[in-house]
Scaffold this active site. Structure first.
Site, mmCIF file in Angstrom:
data_model
loop_
_atom_site.group_PDB
_atom_site.id
_atom_site.type_symbol
_atom_site.label_atom_id
_atom_site.label_comp_id
_atom_site.label_asym_id
_atom_site.label_seq_id
_atom_site.Cartn_x
_atom_site.Cartn_y
_atom_site.Cartn_z
ATOM 1 N N GLN A 101 0.852 -1.194 0.000
ATOM 2 C CA GLN A 101 0.000 0.000 0.000
ATOM 3 C C GLN A 101 0.890 1.247 0.000
ATOM 4 O O GLN A 101 0.393 2.360 -0.133
ATOM 5 C CB GLN A 101 -0.898 0.021 1.234
ATOM 6 C CG GLN A 101 -1.836 -1.183 1.332
ATOM 7 C CD GLN A 101 -2.530 -1.226 2.671
ATOM 8 O OE1 GLN A 101 -3.613 -0.647 2.853
ATOM 9 N NE2 GLN A 101 -1.928 -1.906 3.621
ATOM 10 N N ASN A 102 2.192 1.039 0.199
ATOM 11 C CA ASN A 102 3.122 2.153 0.341
ATOM 12 C C ASN A 102 3.531 2.696 -1.030
ATOM 13 O O ASN A 102 3.513 1.978 -2.024
ATOM 14 C CB ASN A 102 4.366 1.718 1.125
ATOM 15 C CG ASN A 102 4.009 1.198 2.513
ATOM 16 O OD1 ASN A 102 2.919 1.490 3.022
ATOM 17 N ND2 ASN A 102 4.879 0.403 3.105
ATOM 18 N N HIS A 119 -1.211 1.345 -4.362
ATOM 19 C CA HIS A 119 -1.579 2.775 -4.292
ATOM 20 C C HIS A 119 -0.627 3.650 -5.099
ATOM 21 O O HIS A 119 -0.500 4.844 -4.832
ATOM 22 C CB HIS A 119 -1.598 3.258 -2.822
ATOM 23 C CG HIS A 119 -2.720 2.655 -2.034
ATOM 24 N ND1 HIS A 119 -2.686 2.522 -0.665
ATOM 25 C CD2 HIS A 119 -3.895 2.116 -2.420
ATOM 26 C CE1 HIS A 119 -3.807 1.950 -0.244
ATOM 27 N NE2 HIS A 119 -4.558 1.685 -1.286
ATOM 28 N N CYS A 130 -4.263 15.325 -19.003
ATOM 29 C CA CYS A 130 -3.960 14.614 -20.269
ATOM 30 C C CYS A 130 -3.319 13.248 -20.006
ATOM 31 O O CYS A 130 -3.049 12.484 -20.914
ATOM 32 C CB CYS A 130 -3.033 15.470 -21.153
ATOM 33 S SG CYS A 130 -1.337 15.557 -20.541
ATOM 34 N N CYS A 151 0.308 19.727 -21.577
ATOM 35 C CA CYS A 151 -0.894 20.585 -21.654
ATOM 36 C C CYS A 151 -0.838 21.757 -20.679
ATOM 37 O O CYS A 151 -1.752 22.570 -20.598
ATOM 38 C CB CYS A 151 -2.142 19.743 -21.394
ATOM 39 S SG CYS A 151 -2.291 19.225 -19.675
ATOM 40 N N ASN A 214 2.980 -6.832 13.612
ATOM 41 C CA ASN A 214 2.581 -5.454 13.927
ATOM 42 C C ASN A 214 3.005 -5.157 15.364
ATOM 43 O O ASN A 214 3.235 -6.057 16.152
ATOM 44 C CB ASN A 214 1.050 -5.321 13.791
ATOM 45 C CG ASN A 214 0.621 -3.879 13.559
ATOM 46 O OD1 ASN A 214 1.018 -2.985 14.321
ATOM 47 N ND2 ASN A 214 -0.160 -3.634 12.534
#
Ligand code: APR
Length: 247
Positions: A101-102, A119, A130, A151, A214
């Site tokens: 997710q990092n 992510h 664009c 752009c 954790n």
């Protein structure tokens, strides 16, 4: 040697398909704060203002001020022993993929080859008008929001803001990896942000073992986690690799 770590090591040593789902907690010992722990980024920046695509479109300069502040914090970040441990596990042929997710690119810099960026990645910028993509370093030279060469519109980091879709490839690949996994190492994540948080549930529903690393229990610890290894991953993951090497 911690008995739980030894048990986890035996399970992974025998597993024909182990994947890892990592979150911000694996990079905390590299000096990058996580989001929801005390002092985490979301205790300093309101995510609905600073991490939502509507907020970016509404006031890109404000979001870029936060991005520049974070960049100063993370630009010297190095992979820590936890990242190195996962690279070793892949080299040992015992880790099929890291789904992260990092956005800090530290798994790739530690040497992991198979990394699914759920992510996105802050090393790239993209134009929300664009779609042109650029290397971040080329642009982030001062505190002015960068503009698209194509752009002229303001660029955003190639990371997924709240309100944006997860890249289709990353989503499908992660769901397939989860369905086939025999073991999922859930590392340094609060496991609350969908759809990344569905990965361990998909695997569990297909009979996988869930091993959680954790510093504190999470929402999945009492429900789908089979082995909970408490501690800083900069310490517990190298211990885990050491245990595997003794088997
Ligand atoms: N060792 C092990 N675990 C740790 C450590 C550490 N040194 N430091 C923090 N943790 C744990 C915390 O206890 C927490 O459970 O890491 C977890 C980090 O949780 P969050 O801050 O919620 O980060 P994460 O799970 O990655 O968030 C998911 O939310 O805001 C979005 O896009 C953002 O990718 C992010 C997603």
């Amino acid at each position: 040697m911690n008995d739980l770590i030894l048990t986890a090591a035996k399970i992974v040593k025998e597993s024909i398909s182990t994947i890892a789902l990592t979150g911000a907690g694996i990079s905390v010992e590299s000096g990058i704060p996580d989001f929801r722990s005390a002092g985490g980024l979301w205790t300093r920046y309101n995510p609905s203002e600073y991490a939502h695509i509507d907020g970016f479109r509404h006031n890109p300069r404000k979001i870029w001020r936060m991005i520049f502040e974070l960049r100063d914090m993370t630009k010297n970040a190095q992979p820590n022993p936890a990242h190195i441990a996962l690279a070793q596990l892949e080299k040992m042929g015992l880790l099929k993929a890291v789904i992260t997710q990092n956005i800090d690119n530290l798994h790739q810099r530690a040497g992991n080859i198979k990394v699914v960026e759920f992510h996105g990645n802050s090393e790239r910028l993209q134009c929300i008008y664009c779609g042109a993509e650029y290397p971040a370093d080329e642009f982030m030279i001062d505190d002015e929001p960068p503009h698209c060469k194509n752009c002229g519109e303001i660029l955003k980091p190639s990371v997924i803001f709240f309100g944006e879709m997860i890249p289709q490839m990353a989503l499908m690949e992660s769901q397939n990896l989860a369905s086939d996994a025999k073991v999922v190492l859930v590392i340094g994540t609060s496991a609350v942000v969908y759809p990344a948080s569905s990965i361990p549930h998909i695997a569990k529903a297909n009979g996988a073992y869930i091993i959680e690393f954790n510093v504190e229990k999470t929402v999945i610890s009492p429900t789908i986690t089979d082995i909970f290894i408490q501690g800083k991953v900069g310490e517990t993951l190298p211990e885990f690799i050491e245990a595997i090497m003794t088997l």
